[in-house]
Write a protein that holds these residues in place. Structure first.
Motif, PDB file in Angstrom:
ATOM      1  N   UNK A  61      28.515  47.168  15.215  1.00 31.75           N
ATOM      2  CA  UNK A  61      28.613  47.076  13.763  1.00 31.75           C
ATOM      3  C   UNK A  61      29.735  46.119  13.407  1.00 31.75           C
ATOM      4  N   UNK A  62      29.400  45.012  12.760  1.00 33.31           N
ATOM      5  CA  UNK A  62      30.387  43.979  12.462  1.00 33.31           C
ATOM      6  C   UNK A  62      31.010  44.141  11.089  1.00 33.31           C
ATOM      7  N   UNK A  63      30.611  45.174  10.359  1.00 33.14           N
ATOM      8  CA  UNK A  63      31.135  45.367   9.010  1.00 33.14           C
ATOM      9  C   UNK A  63      32.224  46.415   9.011  1.00 33.14           C
ATOM     10  N   UNK A  64      33.230  46.209   8.188  1.00 35.04           N
ATOM     11  CA  UNK A  64      34.284  47.201   8.007  1.00 35.04           C
ATOM     12  C   UNK A  64      34.043  48.069   6.777  1.00 35.04           C
ATOM     13  N   UNK A  65      32.927  47.840   6.084  1.00 35.62           N
ATOM     14  CA  UNK A  65      32.628  48.616   4.890  1.00 35.62           C
ATOM     15  C   UNK A  65      31.985  49.941   5.275  1.00 35.62           C
ATOM     16  N   UNK A  66      32.457  51.062   4.733  1.00 39.96           N
ATOM     17  CA  UNK A  66      31.844  52.358   5.039  1.00 39.96           C
ATOM     18  C   UNK A  66      30.368  52.380   4.650  1.00 39.96           C
ATOM     19  N   UNK A  67      29.527  52.830   5.570  1.00 37.22           N
ATOM     20  CA  UNK A  67      28.099  52.947   5.288  1.00 37.22           C
ATOM     21  C   UNK A  67      27.311  51.670   5.480  1.00 37.22           C
ATOM     22  N   UNK A  68      27.977  50.545   5.751  1.00 39.96           N
ATOM     23  CA  UNK A  68      27.282  49.271   5.945  1.00 39.96           C
ATOM     24  C   UNK A  68      26.873  49.162   7.411  1.00 39.96           C
ATOM     25  N   UNK A  69      25.575  49.118   7.663  1.00 36.98           N
ATOM     26  CA  UNK A  69      25.070  49.085   9.036  1.00 36.98           C
ATOM     27  C   UNK A  69      24.666  47.663   9.419  1.00 36.98           C
ATOM     28  N   UNK A  70      25.622  46.765   9.428  1.00 35.53           N
ATOM     29  CA  UNK A  70      25.377  45.376   9.800  1.00 35.53           C
ATOM     30  C   UNK A  70      25.597  45.231  11.301  1.00 35.53           C
ATOM     31  N   UNK A  71      24.560  45.533  12.073  1.00 31.47           N
ATOM     32  CA  UNK A  71      24.671  45.479  13.526  1.00 31.47           C
ATOM     33  C   UNK A  71      24.275  44.100  14.038  1.00 31.47           C
ATOM     34  N   UNK A  72      25.159  43.519  14.836  1.00 31.14           N
ATOM     35  CA  UNK A  72      24.862  42.275  15.543  1.00 31.14           C
ATOM     36  C   UNK A  72      24.599  42.596  17.013  1.00 31.14           C
ATOM     37  N   UNK A  73      23.914  41.677  17.688  1.00 33.55           N
ATOM     38  CA  UNK A  73      23.665  41.812  19.122  1.00 33.55           C
ATOM     39  C   UNK A  73      24.695  40.978  19.871  1.00 33.55           C
ATOM     40  N   UNK A  74      25.421  41.626  20.790  1.00 36.91           N
ATOM     41  CA  UNK A  74      26.474  40.970  21.559  1.00 36.91           C
ATOM     42  C   UNK A  74      26.103  40.989  23.038  1.00 36.91           C
ATOM     43  N   UNK A  75      26.735  40.113  23.801  1.00 35.38           N
ATOM     44  CA  UNK A  75      26.521  40.086  25.251  1.00 35.38           C
ATOM     45  C   UNK A  75      27.857  39.987  25.965  1.00 35.38           C
ATOM     46  N   UNK A  76      27.875  40.457  27.208  1.00 32.32           N
ATOM     47  CA  UNK A  76      29.039  40.265  28.067  1.00 32.32           C
ATOM     48  C   UNK A  76      28.577  40.264  29.515  1.00 32.32           C
ATOM     49  N   UNK A  77      29.352  39.577  30.361  1.00 33.77           N
ATOM     50  CA  UNK A  77      29.081  39.544  31.795  1.00 33.77           C
ATOM     51  C   UNK A  77      29.761  40.756  32.421  1.00 33.77           C
TER      52      UNK A  77
END
Length: 541
Positions: A61-77
């Protein structure tokens, strides 16, 4: 918990600090743990291995707003211990992610449905998981709510569209290809592919349920689930030329659940149904043999309590991650070696809980006031052993109403919240009221227009009265109602319309005004708006 094809790695999340850990299994099956640090401590919704078995993909979830479900897809090795560079594969303000598709043939690529072009339309994009390079693949021309990808060519082949009448239609296009599709580079592969025109594959009028499963090995056929022409959702085989279906597997009391097809033979391997408890129907004798091994070698007493949650083909042979889930114990995970036919216990999901005793879950069938049978689950507190504690007889009860409601229901199994409440001396009642899912389309549609003081709420009230009449609880002992989302709305309705029944209510993330709820539907839910209006009813009244 997920399993990697490469070197037997298995990541899990530590929810206390939102970090992930990487378990490497050595030849003696000893667990080695290495932490994987994320970019920050915002909530992770889920994570999974990419097809290269080195990269972990996760939703953050990339948002700091309560209730905001702005999910991004991330990757890591995951193999690069101590570095763990986190890469946002779907950057952009207000960008949200839906479907993610992967292919073992092309492990460096994924396809993702996201909405940078228009907040209400999710287009398919191709993304390189190593550098984040993104190209637009397929436009959403309007009201597409789900996509399907051909596993052989890794091209978009199906689209599910929400129609103006709130029904859905599966569209399909033919894919013609030459041998270039097996090459490793995207440009070479796609140069040998021709995409046909979109055509209607199957139509689901409003109220019908189902989805596309896979094309059959037999030319001109496909597998799908559908409730058309019947009440419960069944597994069907569709003849594409004649547009006729044959019902292959069904149950008159509940919808079909999981479906496992044998990829070599196109025959049904296993299906599940869940009317009161999950039941398996296994058709493949080899698969039946392996499930019998899992039953004999694990802590479950029923096949329905065994879940194969991950499968992987490794150089050492095929392996399964297995979860044993019973109602009075936290889930136990094991690793089953198909070649050796041996299951090794890996871990308990919450090992600190193993020192405690938990209450078993009971199954009830409660008649509503109009005679509709309601499947419910009851968890009673265990007897107290302390001499200085006085038991209340019958115990106080908490009604735990599920959310949704159209795509949700309650299930038999271990529920941490239920066990917490039971441990504190409360009986917990979970009732599958009309309007929920799993029991056929008529059961769901019986909840249309019945929010508030309608039959959905009456089902909960009738279930509480049943428990009082059968001395499971009493109003003198105290009854509370607790829920989130729609369950929270049901808790508010219970307090408003039947205040004499409840001592108190607990409400989480719930609408209190259905009119303002409909008006506040976000743009990316646009295709679902009409469906919600039909389900909820006239919000101005």
């Amino acid at each position: 918990y997920r399993y990697s094809d490469n070197n037997d790695y298995d990541p899990y999340s530590n929810n206390d600090d939102y970090n992930m850990h990487n378990n490497g299994y050595d030849s003696n099956s000893n667990v080695k743990i290495a932490p994987i640090k994320l970019s920050d401590e915002r909530s992770i919704r889920s994570f999974f291995w990419a097809e290269d078995s080195r990269t972990i993909l996760y939703y953050l979830n990339t948002s700091n707003k309560p209730g905001d479900e702005t999910y991004h897809l991330w990757s890591l090795n995951a193999m690069d211990y101590g570095v763990n560079l986190n890469l946002d594969l779907t950057p952009g303000e207000n960008v949200k992610v839906q479907n993610v598709f992967m292919s073992s043939r092309y492990p460096s690529e994924i396809m993702v449905a996201m909405n940078p072009r228009n907040e209400s339309l999710f287009d398919i994009h191709r993304i390189n998981i190593y550098n984040g390079r993104t190209t637009l693949d397929t436009l959403n021309t309007g009201n597409v709510i789900a996509w399907g990808v051909d596993p052989k060519t890794f091209e978009v082949q199906q689209a599910m569209v929400r129609n103006d009448d709130s029904g859905t239609t599966i569209w399909n296009r033919d894919i013609c290809y030459n041998n270039n599709y097996e090459t490793t580079t995207t440009s070479e592969r796609r140069s040998g592919i021709q995409l046909g025109e979109w055509k209607v594959l199957y139509n689901y009028p409003y109220g019908e349920k189902g989805n596309f499963i896979a094309f059959g090995k037999e030319e001109g056929t496909c597998w799908l689930t559908s409730s058309c022409g019947r009440d419960t959702k069944a597994l069907m085989k569709l003849d594409l030329e004649s547009n006729t279906t044959v019902t292959v597997c069904d149950d008159e009391e509940c919808d079909i659940g999981e479906i496992q097809l044998n990829p070599q033979t196109d025959e049904i391997g296993m299906v599940s149904f869940d009317y009161k408890q999950r039941e398996l129907q296994i058709y493949d004798p080899v698969l039946q043999h392996h499930y019998n091994n899992l039953l004999q070698q694990g802590p479950a007493d029923r096949l329905g309590d065994i879940f194969v949650v991950g499968q992987s083909r490794c150089p050492s042979g095929e392996k399964w991650i297995v979860c044993y889930e019973v109602s009075n114990s936290p889930p136990i995970y094991g690793l089953y070696d198909v070649r050796q036919q041996r299951m090794n216990t890996l871990f308990c999901s919450q090992p600190s809980l193993l020192q405690y005793k938990f209450s078993p879950m009971e199954v009830l069938t409660i008649p509503a006031r109009d005679g509709l049978p309601l499947v419910a689950y009851l968890t009673r507190p265990l007897p107290r052993n302390h001499h200085n504690q006085t038991e209340i007889t019958p115990p106080p009860m908490i009604v735990l109403a599920h959310g949704g409601p159209w795509e949700e229901r309650d299930y038999y199994g271990f529920n941490p919240l239920v066990q917490f409440l039971s441990n504190r001396g409360y009986t917990v009642l979970q009732v599958n009221f009309r309007g929920g899912s799993g029991y056929g389309k008529s059961f769901t549609s019986k909840g249309d227009g019945q929010w508030g003081n309608g039959t959905m709420q009456h089902d909960i009230t009738d279930s509480v009265q049943y428990c009082i009449q059968h001395n499971i609880t009493s109003q003198e002992s105290g009854i509370a109602i607790f829920g989130s989302s729609y369950g929270g709305y049901a808790a508010l309705s219970g307090l408003v319309f039947t205040p004499e029944l409840y001592k108190c209510g607990i409400v989480l993330a719930a609408p209190s005004n259905v009119k303002s709820m409909i008006e506040s539907i976000p743009s990316y839910w646009g295709p679902l708006r009409n469906t919600m209006l039909r389900r909820v009813g006239p919000v101005d009244n």
